[in-house]
Design a protein around this motif. Structure first.
Motif, PDB file in Angstrom:
ATOM      1  N   GLU A  19       4.782   6.315 -16.596  1.00 51.72           N
ATOM      2  CA  GLU A  19       5.379   5.867 -18.413  1.00 51.72           C
ATOM      3  C   GLU A  19       6.444   4.997 -17.692  1.00 51.72           C
ATOM      4  N   LYS A  20       7.365   5.472 -16.708  1.00 52.86           N
ATOM      5  CA  LYS A  20       8.174   5.055 -16.432  1.00 52.86           C
ATOM      6  C   LYS A  20       8.129   3.690 -15.398  1.00 52.86           C
ATOM      7  N   GLY A  21       7.177   3.141 -15.394  1.00 49.84           N
ATOM      8  CA  GLY A  21       6.364   1.868 -14.776  1.00 49.84           C
ATOM      9  C   GLY A  21       7.081   1.657 -13.087  1.00 49.84           C
ATOM     10  N   VAL A  22       7.525   0.493 -13.194  1.00 43.54           N
ATOM     11  CA  VAL A  22       7.690   0.263 -11.680  1.00 43.54           C
ATOM     12  C   VAL A  22       9.045   0.018 -11.154  1.00 43.54           C
ATOM     13  N   ASN A  23       9.489   0.965 -10.624  1.00 47.20           N
ATOM     14  CA  ASN A  23      10.904   1.225  -9.692  1.00 47.20           C
ATOM     15  C   ASN A  23      10.572   0.103  -8.776  1.00 47.20           C
ATOM     16  N   TRP A  24      12.843   0.139  -8.190  1.00 43.93           N
ATOM     17  CA  TRP A  24      13.180  -0.272  -6.775  1.00 43.93           C
ATOM     18  C   TRP A  24      12.173   0.157  -5.372  1.00 43.93           C
ATOM     19  N   PHE A  25      11.973   2.295  -5.571  1.00 38.17           N
ATOM     20  CA  PHE A  25      11.720   2.740  -4.985  1.00 38.17           C
ATOM     21  C   PHE A  25       9.716   2.465  -4.597  1.00 38.17           C
ATOM     22  N   ILE A  26       9.043   1.767  -5.651  1.00 35.14           N
ATOM     23  CA  ILE A  26       8.091   1.571  -5.007  1.00 35.14           C
ATOM     24  C   ILE A  26       7.592   0.378  -4.136  1.00 35.14           C
ATOM     25  N   TRP A  27       8.779  -1.295  -4.931  1.00 37.96           N
ATOM     26  CA  TRP A  27       8.148  -2.047  -3.891  1.00 37.96           C
ATOM     27  C   TRP A  27       9.040  -1.583  -2.474  1.00 37.96           C
ATOM     28  N   VAL A  28      10.000  -0.689  -2.473  1.00 39.39           N
ATOM     29  CA  VAL A  28      10.491  -0.349  -0.548  1.00 39.39           C
ATOM     30  C   VAL A  28       9.180   0.042  -0.149  1.00 39.39           C
ATOM     31  N   TRP A  29       8.636   0.997  -1.023  1.00 36.34           N
ATOM     32  CA  TRP A  29       7.417   1.422  -0.115  1.00 36.34           C
ATOM     33  C   TRP A  29       6.027   0.467  -0.104  1.00 36.34           C
ATOM     34  N   VAL A  30       6.059  -0.042  -0.857  1.00 33.02           N
ATOM     35  CA  VAL A  30       4.856  -1.117  -0.245  1.00 33.02           C
ATOM     36  C   VAL A  30       5.016  -2.215   0.573  1.00 33.02           C
ATOM     37  N   ALA A  31       6.316  -2.642  -0.008  1.00 33.34           N
ATOM     38  CA  ALA A  31       7.019  -3.623   2.259  1.00 33.34           C
ATOM     39  C   ALA A  31       6.744  -3.106   2.883  1.00 33.34           C
TER      40      ALA A  31
END
Length: 88
Positions: free
Chosen positions: A35-47
């Motif tokens: 529900e919160k959407g994509v945050n900075w942690f997800i982008w770091v995780w994916v990187a």
């Protein structure tokens, strides 16, 4: 003095690629279903997972895909399980 390139074995590197892809898929599916959407942690995780995947692809298939080099006078150096050593 001979120089040897030490790299992960192909099965170990392919496992790393598979694991990295699974990490990316799980992170993105979880993020987009949240529900919160994509945050900075997800982008770091994916990187980081993409880095793992790219590194393992390079180590598995590049001709010079070594993670370490060893110089030895006594022949091929001993390697740990899951690694291979080849003459540079």
């Amino acid at each position: 003095m001979a120089t040897y390139r030490v790299k992960p074995s192909k099965p170990m590197a392919i496992f790393g690629v598979f694991f990295g892809i699974v990490m990316i898929v799980v992170a993105l599916v979880t993020a987009f279903n949240s529900e919160k959407g994509v945050n900075w942690f997800i982008w770091v995780w994916v990187a980081l997972a993409a880095g793992i995947t790219i590194f393992n692809l390079w180590a598995a298939f590049a001709k010079k895909g070594a993670v370490n080099t060893i110089e030895s006078d006594d022949g091929p150096p001993p390697v740990k399980m899951g690694q291979t050593a080849e003459k540079a």
